[in-house]
Design a protein around this motif. Structure first.
Motif, PDB file in Angstrom:
ATOM      1  N   VAL A 342     -13.711  -3.967   4.858  1.00  0.00           N
ATOM      2  CA  VAL A 342     -14.143  -5.365   4.758  1.00  0.00           C
ATOM      3  C   VAL A 342     -15.210  -5.667   5.793  1.00  0.00           C
ATOM      4  O   VAL A 342     -16.223  -6.324   5.505  1.00  0.00           O
ATOM      5  N   PHE A 343     -15.028  -5.184   7.021  1.00  0.00           N
ATOM      6  CA  PHE A 343     -16.033  -5.388   8.062  1.00  0.00           C
ATOM      7  C   PHE A 343     -17.368  -4.758   7.654  1.00  0.00           C
ATOM      8  O   PHE A 343     -18.430  -5.376   7.808  1.00  0.00           O
ATOM      9  N   CYS A 344     -17.322  -3.536   7.167  1.00  0.00           N
ATOM     10  CA  CYS A 344     -18.561  -2.833   6.816  1.00  0.00           C
ATOM     11  C   CYS A 344     -19.276  -3.495   5.634  1.00  0.00           C
ATOM     12  O   CYS A 344     -20.513  -3.561   5.612  1.00  0.00           O
ATOM     13  N   LEU A 345     -18.529  -3.979   4.653  1.00  0.00           N
ATOM     14  CA  LEU A 345     -19.147  -4.566   3.466  1.00  0.00           C
ATOM     15  C   LEU A 345     -19.662  -5.977   3.707  1.00  0.00           C
ATOM     16  O   LEU A 345     -20.652  -6.390   3.087  1.00  0.00           O
ATOM     17  N   SER A 346     -19.003  -6.723   4.583  1.00  0.00           N
ATOM     18  CA  SER A 346     -19.356  -8.134   4.742  1.00  0.00           C
ATOM     19  C   SER A 346     -20.246  -8.425   5.936  1.00  0.00           C
ATOM     20  O   SER A 346     -20.781  -9.528   6.046  1.00  0.00           O
ATOM     21  N   SER A 347     -20.428  -7.480   6.831  1.00  0.00           N
ATOM     22  CA  SER A 347     -21.186  -7.739   8.053  1.00  0.00           C
ATOM     23  C   SER A 347     -22.210  -6.633   8.303  1.00  0.00           C
ATOM     24  O   SER A 347     -21.832  -5.497   8.622  1.00  0.00           O
TER      25      SER A 347
END
Length: 397
Positions: A342-347
């Protein structure tokens, strides 16, 4: 015939409750657990190396620590589904008495994690509503006290798991096999019409703390997460509209001002540009938090509700409900491993800092290695130059 000399078949020695549970924890869990531990470790590395440790970063770091702890505590349950470990006497001797305690510690980390997510979401809502909130430096003493209070509060709410079941352990096959049966202390009658020997005070304590756990660890945090996430999405959408509207107003002023007031309007435009750049940064952080909270709610809420129903109902549940419990519990494992994705995809900022952190770590090692090699070559070159100068001096003589 003495039961201690009775040898049990392998079908009774298997520790998996169903074929579905065996498949999930022997085939899917090992790679998911490995990915989750590595991903959360990288998340901690990136967040800790950040120059400014905001409240959100501190909470997200603690959340990653809780997720790693949860995955590690689930590893023995995964090993129990492998026949190699299930039939091993030493593993059974260590695992069966400690199974309920491992579950209790896992529930403790989950309770801490859910309130950490509530804290992250609340902090982001406050940051989006009030731009000055982001500039306040978090007090280390207050944060430490708050986190310790959270750990103590969740430990008190989940401690009943340590004493909620009475486990009977018995040896078979001339002490070469060991079996255990754990029975709920709140059941009126245990299986085979056996009398419940649990003290009434213990049964009252377990029933009361189960109800408190359902209210304060399941329902209240879930309601807060839904409300706070909706507020965060609303403010993010409102902030996005405000950014575009601000650019439109500044552009209109520049067109009306003309050449005479151009320097003043240019200064105004730069000031608005700085504000919009700051707002975009807060917008990206808010979007990342929204993604984390949404993923957490989707993966944690079903299991929380199912486990609460299991603990509050006294009658034994059927096989279909057991499958539901297995699926929702495994969904929690997936959720604990998804935060890194989630961190990699959204930020994009997180991806950039992750790459820079890994480059700095491995780059520094390469620089040290190359520096040592260059130092060796320099020493060799200096020694060779001295020998060559001596040869030239002898030739000149």
């Amino acid at each position: 015939m003495d039961s201690s000399s009775l040898c049990l078949p392998e079908t009774q020695l298997r520790l998996s409750g169903s074929n579905l549970e065996a498949f999930l924890y022997t085939v899917l869990f090992p790679p998911i657990c490995l990915f989750g531990v590595v991903g959360n470790a990288l998340t901690i590395l990136v967040l800790v190396n950040n120059d400014f440790m905001s409240r959100a970063n501190i909470f997200l770091t603690c959340l990653a620590v809780c997720d790693v702890s949860f995955l590690i505590l689930i590893i023995p349950h995964s090993l129990a589904n492998f026949d190699r470990f299930a039939f091993n006497y030493t593993f059974r001797y260590l695992y069966l008495p400690s199974k309920m305690h491992l579950i209790a510690f896992a529930n403790w980390t989950s309770a801490v994690a859910i309130w950490l997510v509530v804290g992250v979401c609340f902090e982001r809502v406050a940051g989006v509503r009030s731009p000055l909130h982001r500039l306040t430096t978090p007090s280390r003493g207050k944060l430490t006290t708050g986190l310790l209070s959270l750990l103590t509060f969740c430990a008190a709410l989940t401690f009943y798991n340590h004493v909620s079941h009475h486990c009977f352990i018995k040896s078979f096959c001339n002490a070469s096999q060991i079996m255990a049966v754990c029975l709920d202390v709140n059941l009126d009658v245990w299986p085979n019409n056996r009398t419940n020997i649990s003290p009434p005070a213990l049964r009252t304590y377990v029933a009361a703390t189960r109800a408190a756990n359902a209210a304060l660890v399941v329902f209240l945090p879930m309601i807060l997460l839904v409300v706070l996430n909706m507020m965060l999405l609303y403010y993010v959408k409102k902030r996005s509209f405000f950014m575009y509207a601000s650019l439109g107003r500044v552009s209109a002023r520049m067109r009306k001002a003309g050449d005479v007031a151009l320097p003043f309007v240019g200064t105004l435009f730069r000031r608005h540009s700085d504000q919009i750049l700051q707002q975009r940064t807060e917008h990206r952080v808010a979007v990342t938090v929204c993604a984390v909270v949404t993923s957490f709610t989707i993966t944690q809420a079903p299991s929380a509700v199912v486990l609460t129903v299991n603990s509050l109902l006294k009658e034994r549940l059927d096989a279909h409900w057991y499958h539901m419990t297995t699926i929702t519990s495994f969904l929690v494992v997936i959720g604990k491993s998804l935060n890194f994705v989630v961190f990699c995809l959204s930020s994009s900022s997180f991806r950039r800092r992750l790459i820079n952190t890994l480059r700095s770590k491995y780059g520094s090692r390469d620089e040290k290695r190359s520096h040592s090699i260059n130092t060796t070559y320099t020493r060799c070159d200096s020694r060779d130059s001295r020998i060559l100068s001596q040869k030239k001096s002898f030739q000149s003589i």
